[in-house]
Design a protein around this motif. Structure first.
Motif, PDB file in Angstrom:
ATOM      1  N   ILE A  21       0.840  -1.189   0.000  1.00 39.48           N
ATOM      2  CA  ILE A  21       0.000   0.000   0.000  1.00 39.48           C
ATOM      3  C   ILE A  21       0.882   1.248   0.000  1.00 39.48           C
ATOM      4  O   ILE A  21       1.848   1.341   0.760  1.00 39.48           O
ATOM      5  CB  ILE A  21      -0.904   0.026   1.246  1.00 39.48           C
ATOM      6  N   TRP A  22       0.537   2.209  -0.843  1.00 33.64           N
ATOM      7  CA  TRP A  22       1.283   3.472  -0.954  1.00 33.64           C
ATOM      8  C   TRP A  22       0.361   4.634  -0.633  1.00 33.64           C
ATOM      9  O   TRP A  22      -0.812   4.634  -1.029  1.00 33.64           O
ATOM     10  CB  TRP A  22       1.839   3.605  -2.369  1.00 33.64           C
ATOM     11  N   ASN A  50      -2.416  -1.138 -13.831  1.00 34.46           N
ATOM     12  CA  ASN A  50      -2.679   0.297 -13.798  1.00 34.46           C
ATOM     13  C   ASN A  50      -1.919   1.051 -12.705  1.00 34.46           C
ATOM     14  O   ASN A  50      -2.145   2.244 -12.505  1.00 34.46           O
ATOM     15  CB  ASN A  50      -4.180   0.596 -13.646  1.00 34.46           C
ATOM     16  N   ALA A  51      -1.000   0.393 -11.996  1.00 32.59           N
ATOM     17  CA  ALA A  51      -0.222   1.101 -10.977  1.00 32.59           C
ATOM     18  C   ALA A  51       0.558   2.256 -11.603  1.00 32.59           C
ATOM     19  O   ALA A  51       0.720   3.313 -10.996  1.00 32.59           O
ATOM     20  CB  ALA A  51       0.733   0.138 -10.269  1.00 32.59           C
ATOM     21  N   ALA A  52       1.021   2.056 -12.835  1.00 33.76           N
ATOM     22  CA  ALA A  52       1.801   3.100 -13.518  1.00 33.76           C
ATOM     23  C   ALA A  52       0.973   4.341 -13.803  1.00 33.76           C
ATOM     24  O   ALA A  52       1.534   5.419 -14.033  1.00 33.76           O
ATOM     25  CB  ALA A  52       2.376   2.552 -14.821  1.00 33.76           C
ATOM     26  N   ASP A  53      -0.351   4.204 -13.792  1.00 30.82           N
ATOM     27  CA  ASP A  53      -1.225   5.339 -14.133  1.00 30.82           C
ATOM     28  C   ASP A  53      -1.712   6.104 -12.913  1.00 30.82           C
ATOM     29  O   ASP A  53      -2.438   7.102 -13.054  1.00 30.82           O
ATOM     30  CB  ASP A  53      -2.437   4.835 -14.926  1.00 30.82           C
ATOM     31  N   ILE A  54      -1.346   5.676 -11.712  1.00 31.43           N
ATOM     32  CA  ILE A  54      -1.797   6.360 -10.500  1.00 31.43           C
ATOM     33  C   ILE A  54      -1.090   7.708 -10.387  1.00 31.43           C
ATOM     34  O   ILE A  54       0.141   7.779 -10.481  1.00 31.43           O
ATOM     35  CB  ILE A  54      -1.504   5.502  -9.247  1.00 31.43           C
ATOM     36  N   ALA A  55      -1.850   8.745 -10.173  1.00 34.02           N
ATOM     37  CA  ALA A  55      -1.286  10.100 -10.085  1.00 34.02           C
ATOM     38  C   ALA A  55      -0.237  10.187  -8.991  1.00 34.02           C
ATOM     39  O   ALA A  55      -0.458   9.716  -7.870  1.00 34.02           O
ATOM     40  CB  ALA A  55      -2.407  11.110  -9.815  1.00 34.02           C
ATOM     41  N   GLU A  56       0.921  10.749  -9.312  1.00 31.29           N
ATOM     42  CA  GLU A  56       2.045  11.014  -8.398  1.00 31.29           C
ATOM     43  C   GLU A  56       2.854   9.774  -8.049  1.00 31.29           C
ATOM     44  O   GLU A  56       3.883   9.883  -7.377  1.00 31.29           O
ATOM     45  CB  GLU A  56       1.569  11.676  -7.090  1.00 31.29           C
ATOM     46  N   PHE A  57       2.442   8.604  -8.503  1.00 25.54           N
ATOM     47  CA  PHE A  57       3.178   7.390  -8.139  1.00 25.54           C
ATOM     48  C   PHE A  57       4.355   7.179  -9.081  1.00 25.54           C
ATOM     49  O   PHE A  57       4.231   7.312 -10.295  1.00 25.54           O
ATOM     50  CB  PHE A  57       2.263   6.170  -8.175  1.00 25.54           C
ATOM     51  N   ARG A  58       5.504   6.858  -8.471  1.00 26.86           N
ATOM     52  CA  ARG A  58       6.708   6.558  -9.228  1.00 26.86           C
ATOM     53  C   ARG A  58       7.178   5.144  -8.866  1.00 26.86           C
ATOM     54  O   ARG A  58       6.863   4.647  -7.784  1.00 26.86           O
ATOM     55  CB  ARG A  58       7.814   7.570  -8.901  1.00 26.86           C
ATOM     56  N   PRO A  59       7.951   4.494  -9.735  1.00 21.82           N
ATOM     57  CA  PRO A  59       8.400   3.132  -9.422  1.00 21.82           C
ATOM     58  C   PRO A  59       9.100   3.058  -8.071  1.00 21.82           C
ATOM     59  O   PRO A  59       9.853   3.957  -7.689  1.00 21.82           O
ATOM     60  CB  PRO A  59       9.375   2.806 -10.560  1.00 21.82           C
ATOM     61  N   LEU A  60       8.847   1.982  -7.356  1.00 24.64           N
ATOM     62  CA  LEU A  60       9.493   1.770  -6.063  1.00 24.64           C
ATOM     63  C   LEU A  60      10.962   1.420  -6.270  1.00 24.64           C
ATOM     64  O   LEU A  60      11.343   0.863  -7.316  1.00 24.64           O
ATOM     65  CB  LEU A  60       8.791   0.639  -5.313  1.00 24.64           C
ATOM     66  N   LEU A 123       4.704   3.955   2.781  1.00 26.31           N
ATOM     67  CA  LEU A 123       4.579   2.601   2.267  1.00 26.31           C
ATOM     68  C   LEU A 123       4.342   1.631   3.415  1.00 26.31           C
ATOM     69  O   LEU A 123       4.958   1.745   4.474  1.00 26.31           O
ATOM     70  CB  LEU A 123       5.860   2.208   1.521  1.00 26.31           C
ATOM     71  N   GLN A 124       3.425   0.696   3.221  1.00 23.82           N
ATOM     72  CA  GLN A 124       3.185  -0.344   4.208  1.00 23.82           C
ATOM     73  C   GLN A 124       2.655  -1.584   3.500  1.00 23.82           C
ATOM     74  O   GLN A 124       2.299  -1.525   2.313  1.00 23.82           O
ATOM     75  CB  GLN A 124       2.182   0.113   5.271  1.00 23.82           C
ATOM     76  N   VAL A 125       2.647  -2.698   4.199  1.00 26.26           N
ATOM     77  CA  VAL A 125       2.093  -3.929   3.638  1.00 26.26           C
ATOM     78  C   VAL A 125       1.036  -4.469   4.590  1.00 26.26           C
ATOM     79  O   VAL A 125       1.112  -4.265   5.797  1.00 26.26           O
ATOM     80  CB  VAL A 125       3.184  -5.000   3.392  1.00 26.26           C
ATOM     81  N   ILE A 126       0.043  -5.145   4.023  1.00 22.97           N
ATOM     82  CA  ILE A 126      -0.963  -5.808   4.849  1.00 22.97           C
ATOM     83  C   ILE A 126      -1.161  -7.218   4.316  1.00 22.97           C
ATOM     84  O   ILE A 126      -0.985  -7.466   3.117  1.00 22.97           O
ATOM     85  CB  ILE A 126      -2.304  -5.060   4.856  1.00 22.97           C
ATOM     86  N   GLN A 267      -7.628   1.160 -10.035  1.00 22.86           N
ATOM     87  CA  GLN A 267      -7.825   1.802 -11.328  1.00 22.86           C
ATOM     88  C   GLN A 267      -8.625   3.100 -11.223  1.00 22.86           C
ATOM     89  O   GLN A 267      -8.666   3.877 -12.166  1.00 22.86           O
ATOM     90  CB  GLN A 267      -8.519   0.824 -12.283  1.00 22.86           C
ATOM     91  N   SER A 268      -9.249   3.331 -10.060  1.00 21.21           N
ATOM     92  CA  SER A 268     -10.058   4.537  -9.901  1.00 21.21           C
ATOM     93  C   SER A 268      -9.225   5.750  -9.499  1.00 21.21           C
ATOM     94  O   SER A 268      -9.748   6.875  -9.486  1.00 21.21           O
ATOM     95  CB  SER A 268     -11.159   4.291  -8.850  1.00 21.21           C
ATOM     96  N   TYR A 269      -7.943   5.558  -9.167  1.00 18.88           N
ATOM     97  CA  TYR A 269      -7.108   6.689  -8.724  1.00 18.88           C
ATOM     98  C   TYR A 269      -6.384   7.304  -9.909  1.00 18.88           C
ATOM     99  O   TYR A 269      -6.005   6.612 -10.839  1.00 18.88           O
ATOM    100  CB  TYR A 269      -6.100   6.221  -7.675  1.00 18.88           C
TER     101      TYR A 269
END
Length: 269
Positions: A21-22, A50-60, A123-126, A267-269
């Motif tokens: 989770i980011w 669609n992770a690449a299309d999330i606004a402001e998100f850059r590769p980890l 960043l966290q994981v669940i 995909q909604s972000y």
């Protein structure tokens, strides 16, 4: 020594996948971006569609290609740094507070129980939700407890006033492993419209269901599914707010489609 309710160390559920989770900087929304896996021998990581299309998100860090599936015999450095160093003086105490055995706890088990995050982290994981009898379940640490003395909350039943100094500690002292908590939707939460609160059967507020799990549970609860939380562990104040209460969240909704719901929400972000 921390103040902990005495109980046997819990058996760690054999989760093989953790949802990564980011937190989006602008909206502070918690968004799933990938899946970290471990089959007992090999670690894997892959981004969600669609992770690449999330606004402001850059590769980890260490995962530059959004289309690649990564594998490793060792835990990836990005997640390894989120595991407690065994040489730390407080290692045994913190591991015990996660309801793990300090002698045998593995890095993977630590991530499963702790979420791998820290104060101010993005960043966290669940644990990925798992199928259970009659529905699905997920183990998590109760969130938002440090705010209970700073803000009131509203539910359909009315307003719950903020705790006075020391009141929340009195409530936690009465909490015990095996105790069932009610899941109640919060009304008017501008940050998370799906926010859910945890109450005892005496209507004492304990805290929040973690945001992302709340988003997963909301459609089922809205449709009439029954949800509950079972207390697994209660730690003393020395543990810090983020480790105070460990619960098992359960929903009697069909497990089919939960993964699709995660992808659809991303995909909604």
């Amino acid at each position: 020594m921390s103040s902990v309710l005495e109980r046997p160390v819990a058996t760690v559920a054999t989760e093989t996948e953790l949802l990564v989770i980011w937190q989006q900087p602008t909206t502070r929304a918690m968004i799933p971006v990938g899946v970290l896996g471990f089959d007992g021998e090999t670690y894997t990581f892959a981004y969600l569609p669609n992770a690449a299309d999330i606004a402001e998100f850059r590769p980890l860090l260490g995962f530059r290609d959004f289309t690649q599936s990564y594998t490793s015999d060792e835990l990836f450095p990005l997640f390894r740094e989120r595991v407690l160093d065994p040489t730390r003086p407080d290692f045994s105490r913190v591991i015990d507070e996660l309801s793990l055995d300090p002698v045998s706890a593995t890095p993977w088990e630590q991530l499963v129980r702790s979420g791998g995050g820290s104060e101010g982290d993005t960043l966290q994981v669940i644990p990925f939700p798992r199928e259970s009898d009659g529905g699905w379940a997920c183990t998590a640490l109760v969130a938002g407890m440090r705010y209970l003395s700073k803000k009131s909350v509203r539910t359909a039943a009315g307003v719950v006033q903020a705790y006075a100094d020391g009141e929340i500690e009195d409530v936690l002292r009465r909490l015990a492993p095996g105790q069932e908590l009610k899941i109640v939707s919060e009304v008017g939460n501008d940050y998370n419209s799906d926010a859910q609160l945890l109450f005892t059967d005496k209507d004492e507020l304990i805290g929040y269901v973690p945001d992302w799990i709340a988003k997963l549970m909301a459609p089922g609860l809205t449709a009439g599914a029954s949800g509950r939380a079972i207390v697994e562990r209660v730690n003393g104040a020395a543990a810090g707010w983020h480790l105070r209460v460990l619960v098992n969240l359960q929903l009697d909704e069909a497990f089919d489609g939960v993964r699709d719901r995660i992808v659809a929400t991303t995909q909604s972000y």
